[in-house]
Design an enzyme around this catalytic site. Structure first.
Site, PDB file in Angstrom:
ATOM      1  N   ASP A   1     -23.973  30.460   4.648  1.00  0.00           N
ATOM      2  CA  ASP A   1     -24.481  29.763   3.455  1.00  0.00           C
ATOM      3  C   ASP A   1     -23.695  30.214   2.220  1.00  0.00           C
ATOM      4  O   ASP A   1     -24.249  30.839   1.324  1.00  0.00           O
ATOM      5  CB  ASP A   1     -25.996  30.018   3.272  1.00  0.00           C
ATOM      6  CG  ASP A   1     -26.343  31.495   3.109  1.00  0.00           C
ATOM      7  OD1 ASP A   1     -25.498  32.371   3.425  1.00  0.00           O
ATOM      8  OD2 ASP A   1     -27.468  31.795   2.643  1.00  0.00           O
TER       9      ASP A   1
ATOM     10  N   ASP B   1     -20.380  35.440   2.175  1.00  0.00           N
ATOM     11  CA  ASP B   1     -20.053  34.498   3.254  1.00  0.00           C
ATOM     12  C   ASP B   1     -18.593  34.060   3.136  1.00  0.00           C
ATOM     13  O   ASP B   1     -17.905  33.877   4.141  1.00  0.00           O
ATOM     14  CB  ASP B   1     -20.939  33.245   3.171  1.00  0.00           C
ATOM     15  CG  ASP B   1     -22.418  33.548   3.251  1.00  0.00           C
ATOM     16  OD1 ASP B   1     -22.992  33.473   4.340  1.00  0.00           O
ATOM     17  OD2 ASP B   1     -23.000  33.885   2.200  1.00  0.00           O
TER      18      ASP B   1
ATOM     19  N   ASN C   1     -28.539  30.609   0.351  1.00  0.00           N
ATOM     20  CA  ASN C   1     -28.174  31.044  -1.000  1.00  0.00           C
ATOM     21  C   ASN C   1     -28.288  29.895  -2.002  1.00  0.00           C
ATOM     22  O   ASN C   1     -28.596  30.099  -3.170  1.00  0.00           O
ATOM     23  CB  ASN C   1     -26.741  31.589  -1.018  1.00  0.00           C
ATOM     24  CG  ASN C   1     -26.663  32.960  -0.381  1.00  0.00           C
ATOM     25  OD1 ASN C   1     -27.593  33.758  -0.491  1.00  0.00           O
ATOM     26  ND2 ASN C   1     -25.563  33.232   0.298  1.00  0.00           N
TER      27      ASN C   1
ATOM     28  N   THR D   1     -24.759  34.443   9.277  1.00  0.00           N
ATOM     29  CA  THR D   1     -24.826  35.255   8.062  1.00  0.00           C
ATOM     30  C   THR D   1     -25.695  34.573   7.003  1.00  0.00           C
ATOM     31  O   THR D   1     -25.386  34.601   5.813  1.00  0.00           O
ATOM     32  CB  THR D   1     -23.402  35.502   7.504  1.00  0.00           C
ATOM     33  OG1 THR D   1     -22.829  34.231   7.139  1.00  0.00           O
ATOM     34  CG2 THR D   1     -22.507  36.191   8.517  1.00  0.00           C
TER      35      THR D   1
ATOM     36  N   PHE E   1     -33.097  39.089   2.484  1.00  0.00           N
ATOM     37  CA  PHE E   1     -33.089  37.675   2.105  1.00  0.00           C
ATOM     38  C   PHE E   1     -33.006  36.707   3.299  1.00  0.00           C
ATOM     39  O   PHE E   1     -33.815  35.769   3.403  1.00  0.00           O
ATOM     40  CB  PHE E   1     -31.920  37.406   1.130  1.00  0.00           C
ATOM     41  CG  PHE E   1     -31.796  35.965   0.725  1.00  0.00           C
ATOM     42  CD1 PHE E   1     -32.629  35.424  -0.253  1.00  0.00           C
ATOM     43  CD2 PHE E   1     -30.861  35.125   1.322  1.00  0.00           C
ATOM     44  CE1 PHE E   1     -32.530  34.090  -0.621  1.00  0.00           C
ATOM     45  CE2 PHE E   1     -30.749  33.795   0.956  1.00  0.00           C
ATOM     46  CZ  PHE E   1     -31.589  33.273  -0.018  1.00  0.00           C
ATOM     47  N   ASN E   2     -32.029  36.885   4.188  1.00  0.00           N
ATOM     48  CA  ASN E   2     -31.822  35.884   5.249  1.00  0.00           C
ATOM     49  C   ASN E   2     -33.052  35.743   6.146  1.00  0.00           C
ATOM     50  O   ASN E   2     -33.356  34.647   6.627  1.00  0.00           O
ATOM     51  CB  ASN E   2     -30.599  36.244   6.108  1.00  0.00           C
ATOM     52  CG  ASN E   2     -29.298  36.055   5.358  1.00  0.00           C
ATOM     53  OD1 ASN E   2     -29.243  35.311   4.377  1.00  0.00           O
ATOM     54  ND2 ASN E   2     -28.252  36.743   5.805  1.00  0.00           N
TER      55      ASN E   2
ATOM     56  N   HIS F   1     -21.982  42.057   2.518  1.00  0.00           N
ATOM     57  CA  HIS F   1     -22.804  42.060   3.732  1.00  0.00           C
ATOM     58  C   HIS F   1     -22.189  41.277   4.900  1.00  0.00           C
ATOM     59  O   HIS F   1     -22.054  41.776   6.009  1.00  0.00           O
ATOM     60  CB  HIS F   1     -24.156  41.389   3.453  1.00  0.00           C
ATOM     61  CG  HIS F   1     -24.880  41.904   2.280  1.00  0.00           C
ATOM     62  ND1 HIS F   1     -25.657  43.029   2.323  1.00  0.00           N
ATOM     63  CD2 HIS F   1     -24.977  41.437   1.002  1.00  0.00           C
ATOM     64  CE1 HIS F   1     -26.213  43.237   1.144  1.00  0.00           C
ATOM     65  NE2 HIS F   1     -25.817  42.288   0.321  1.00  0.00           N
ATOM     66  N   ASP F   2     -21.913  39.990   4.628  1.00  0.00           N
ATOM     67  CA  ASP F   2     -21.644  39.061   5.732  1.00  0.00           C
ATOM     68  C   ASP F   2     -20.351  39.360   6.470  1.00  0.00           C
ATOM     69  O   ASP F   2     -20.235  39.097   7.678  1.00  0.00           O
ATOM     70  CB  ASP F   2     -21.626  37.625   5.198  1.00  0.00           C
ATOM     71  CG  ASP F   2     -22.986  37.207   4.671  1.00  0.00           C
ATOM     72  OD1 ASP F   2     -23.988  37.854   5.025  1.00  0.00           O
ATOM     73  OD2 ASP F   2     -23.052  36.229   3.902  1.00  0.00           O
TER      74      ASP F   2
HETATM   75  C1  BDR Z   1     -27.651  38.229   2.531  1.00  0.00           C
HETATM   76  O1  BDR Z   1     -28.270  37.345   1.614  1.00  0.00           O
HETATM   77  C2  BDR Z   1     -27.330  36.508   1.015  1.00  0.00           C
HETATM   78  O2  BDR Z   1     -27.550  36.433  -0.356  1.00  0.00           O
HETATM   79  C3  BDR Z   1     -25.975  37.057   1.354  1.00  0.00           C
HETATM   80  O3  BDR Z   1     -25.034  36.012   1.503  1.00  0.00           O
HETATM   81  C4  BDR Z   1     -26.201  37.781   2.655  1.00  0.00           C
HETATM   82  O4  BDR Z   1     -26.069  36.922   3.752  1.00  0.00           O
HETATM   83  C5  BDR Z   1     -27.848  39.651   2.048  1.00  0.00           C
HETATM   84  O5  BDR Z   1     -29.213  39.948   1.956  1.00  0.00           O
HETATM   85 CA    CA Z   2     -24.992  34.755   3.565  1.00  0.00          CA
END
Ligand code: BDR
Ligand code: CA
Length: 325
Positions: free
Chosen positions: A24, A29, A53, A138, A179-180, A253-254
């Site tokens: 996303d 990403d 996102n 991701t 978040f994800n 992160h991703d």
């Molecule tokens: C995740 O949440 C999104 O905002 C980032 O792209 C990542 O996948 C981190 O918590």
């Molecule tokens: Ca992401």
């Protein structure tokens, strides 16, 4: 000599691992797409997009924009679900901006989404090559969960599922949830409940993948348009991570989930059972992690630490390779 013959005295290079990247974009990403496309140990079969996102229209546009800047003219991008399975969509404008990828000047993509839905694209790629394809996710797991519901055979046909999401420690949207997983906990419960191997790269490990100013300067020194684009993304990401998460440098992160496929030795992972909280009043989206003894046979593995320098070396090599792949 055929491709399969080893050169005497030299180790045969492992074949690149085919993946579909479900994402996303999203600043991190975007870095994950660059790593997947530029690292020779990964064969990027396509990118699928989902709402997370930002809306799926925006994340699809952003995926096409990254592909355009990176010179990935032949990359398949398939658009997917526009909302979580059961809940209203929560987006992350505070971290990723109104476009989902604020920072760099707007790009008019020359790469366009393919016909067909991301869910069918995922199913098609996995079923075409049983036992070979890894799904790297991701983003909220809506597309992946629906693919599993639509074609349960992917559970045995997939090689592995690697996700960025969750945490065995603290969350980032709430104290309990990352978040994800927070955005679509029901989808995450389906994905973690299915009989396929899932490796979770959660915040515990991705917060070790921060991009310092020194690392960013190494990316900038590559000097190509895609490297400049990456540094513009990181500038914006640094500003929002400082403001919203009180972190000095932004964690990408991703890219960790892709890096794990490229080189699992960059990470320590532990066998575990991960269960998703879908009902908690204050804990919805929590990835409740029960670690198992080392060496135990487990369907889930959870990242616990990262070799940071080697991780960034791989990301920087991949960005440098783009434009010449
Ligand atoms: C995740 O949440 C999104 O905002 C980032 O792209 C990542 O996948 C981190 O918590
Ligand atoms: Ca992401």
């Amino acid at each position: 000599m055929t491709d399969g013959d080893a050169v005497p005295g030299r180790m045969a290079a492992a074949a690149p691992r085919p993946i579909v990247l479900d994402c996303d974009p999203g600043h991190d990403d975007a870095l994950a797409i660059m790593l997947a496309a530029g690292d020779p140990r990964v064969d990027l079969l396509g990118v699928t997009t989902v709402a997370g996102n930002q809306t799926v229209e925006k994340t699809t546009h952003n995926a096409c924009a990254v592909a355009t800047v990176a010179g990935l003219t032949g990359l398949d991008v398939a658009a997917g679900c526009d909302r979580p399975l059961l809940r209203e969509l929560t987006t992350a404008p505070g971290i990723h901006g109104a476009s989902g990828m604020d920072g760099p000047p707007p790009v008019a993509p020359s790469v366009h989404p393919v016909q067909g839905h991301a869910v069918d694209f995922l199913i098609g790629k996995v079923m075409e090559a049983p036992g070979e394809v890894t799904i790297v996710a991701t983003a909220p797991l809506t597309n992946v969960a629906l693919a599993l519901r639509r074609e349960p055979a992917i559970a045995t046909a997939v090689r592995e599922v690697v996700i960025m999401g969750g945490a065995f420690g603290r969350g980032n949207v709430t104290p309990a949830a990352e978040f994800n997983i927070f955005v679509d906990p029901e989808a995450a419960a389906i994905v973690f409940g299915a009989p396929w191997p899932v490796t979770m790269m959660g915040l515990d490990v991705t917060h070790q993948a921060t991009c310092t100013r020194e690392t960013q300067a190494r990316i900038g020194a590559i000097g190509s348009p895609v490297a400049t684009f990456a540094t513009q993304l990181i500038d914006y990401f640094r500003s929002t991570y400082r403001r919203e998460q009180s972190m000095e440098d932004p964690p990408v992160h991703d890219a960790c989930a892709v890096a794990y496929v490229a080189d699992p030795s960059l990470f320590n992972v532990r066998p575990a059972l991960v269960e998703i909280e879908t009902k908690g009043e204050r804990t919805s989206g929590m990835t409740v992690t029960t670690f198992m003894p080392e060496g135990a046979s487990a369907r889930h593995h959870v990242g616990t630490s990262l070799r940071r320098e080697a991780f960034w070396d791989a990301v920087i090599r991949a960005i440098a390779a783009l434009g010449s792949v």
